[in-house]
Write a protein that holds these residues in place. Structure first.
Motif, PDB file in Angstrom:
ATOM      1  N   LEU A 256       0.835  -1.206   0.000  1.00 33.81           N
ATOM      2  CA  LEU A 256       0.000   0.000   0.000  1.00 33.81           C
ATOM      3  C   LEU A 256       0.867   1.251   0.000  1.00 33.81           C
ATOM      4  CD1 LEU A 256      -2.643  -1.046   2.692  1.00 33.81           C
ATOM      5  CD2 LEU A 256      -2.880  -1.160   0.214  1.00 33.81           C
ATOM      6  N   GLY A 257       0.349   2.304  -0.628  1.00 35.55           N
ATOM      7  CA  GLY A 257       1.056   3.575  -0.622  1.00 35.55           C
ATOM      8  C   GLY A 257       0.422   4.527  -1.603  1.00 35.55           C
ATOM      9  N   GLY A 258       0.650   5.802  -1.394  1.00 36.40           N
ATOM     10  CA  GLY A 258       0.111   6.814  -2.294  1.00 36.40           C
ATOM     11  C   GLY A 258       0.875   6.842  -3.612  1.00 36.40           C
TER      12      GLY A 258
ATOM     13  N   THR B 205       6.109   0.505  -7.304  1.00 36.18           N
ATOM     14  CA  THR B 205       6.579  -0.168  -8.508  1.00 36.18           C
ATOM     15  C   THR B 205       8.088  -0.387  -8.454  1.00 36.18           C
ATOM     16  OG1 THR B 205       4.794   0.768  -9.840  1.00 36.18           O
ATOM     17  CG2 THR B 205       6.717  -0.030 -11.028  1.00 36.18           C
ATOM     18  N   THR B 206       8.818   0.589  -7.945  1.00 33.33           N
ATOM     19  CA  THR B 206      10.272   0.442  -7.806  1.00 33.33           C
ATOM     20  C   THR B 206      10.617  -0.731  -6.903  1.00 33.33           C
ATOM     21  OG1 THR B 206      10.595   2.818  -8.130  1.00 33.33           O
ATOM     22  CG2 THR B 206      12.388   1.600  -7.069  1.00 33.33           C
ATOM     23  N   PHE B 207       9.883  -0.860  -5.795  1.00 36.10           N
ATOM     24  CA  PHE B 207      10.106  -1.990  -4.888  1.00 36.10           C
ATOM     25  C   PHE B 207       9.868  -3.321  -5.592  1.00 36.10           C
ATOM     26  CE2 PHE B 207       7.977  -5.064  -2.024  1.00 36.10           C
ATOM     27  CZ  PHE B 207       9.072  -5.406  -1.257  1.00 36.10           C
TER      28      PHE B 207
END
Length: 240
Positions: free
Chosen positions: A154-156, A162-164
């Motif tokens: 989850l995240g804004g 996507t990088t993760f």
């Protein structure tokens, strides 16, 4: 996907009649005795799948809408929507129905799998014991992930989700199969992700399923199911 209604209707075909329709959904009388997920072909050559069944009618979600109108005939085309699966999809970018969209040529497949596959009962599943190394020390130390585990990220906007995922995928060995479903992304974002996979030599054991932002909501809805069916093919072969 192109289908010809006239070529597929026969004297013993199971048919119904559309009595209400809009851009995304229609209601059909006469198909209430058939299962959710069955594929429907319309007189206009549109296609859809049964999403809900009542005693009076079936609700059909339209995958393509070439002008479905009340009064036209609906044909039970197939009991399931299927996607082709197989080893030759590795390294490719495909749409929800397994069609290549990476300009690398046709994909030959000997197998197909229903998109709406039933889940395996809990009792038949193994314990979750084998850790996935993400390559990110903080995650691996504080929030260890494992094969067989579902995890939501989850995240804004622009917080690095996507990088993760890209770094996690790049850290996997060639023995690990990756199915990456991109839902509602723009084409240039998909190109960037595929280029990253190529540069990090992980595309060869990855299948990218893409449902564009411009596609119908039904296509975006089906994309996750297509990705799961593709992944289950490799899982049944003993792959992670």
């Amino acid at each position: 996907m192109k289908y010809d209604f006239k070529e597929n209707i026969h004297t013993d075909s199971i048919i119904g009649e559309v009595f209400a329709a809009n851009e995304f959904l229609c209601e059909v009388i006469g198909l209430s005795h058939h299962k959710v997920g069955a594929m429907i072909l319309f007189e206009s050559n549109s296609i859809g799948f049964i999403q809900k069944i009542t005693e009076e009618y079936s609700t059909v979600v339209l995958i393509t809408n070439l002008g479905v109108m009340p009064g036209e005939t609906a044909l039970l085309y197939r009991d399931d929507i299927e996607i082709p699966v197989g080893d030759k999809f590795l390294g490719r970018v495909i749409d929800v129905f397994g069609n290549p969209i990476d300009q690398k040529g046709k994909i030959e497949s000997e197998y197909s799998s229903p998109i709406f596959r039933p889940s395996y009962p809990i009792i038949e599943r193994d314990s979750i014991v084998k850790q996935i190394e993400t390559g990110i020390i903080l995650v691996d130390s504080l929030f260890p992930l494992a094969y067989g585990q579902r995890e939501v990220i989850l995240g804004g906007m622009k917080t690095g989700k996507t990088t993760f995922l890209k770094e996690l995928i790049a850290n996997q060995s060639t023995d690990v199969i990756v199915i990456y479903v991109l839902i509602g992304k723009k084409a240039d974002e998909v190109d960037d992700i595929v280029s990253y996979f190529e540069e990090n030599k992980v595309l060869s054991h990855t299948v990218v399923v893409y449902a564009p932002a411009t596609s119908l909501p039904s296509i975006q809805y089906l994309s996750a199911y297509s990705g799961c069916s593709m992944g289950e093919y490799f899982w049944e072969k003993g792959k992670d």
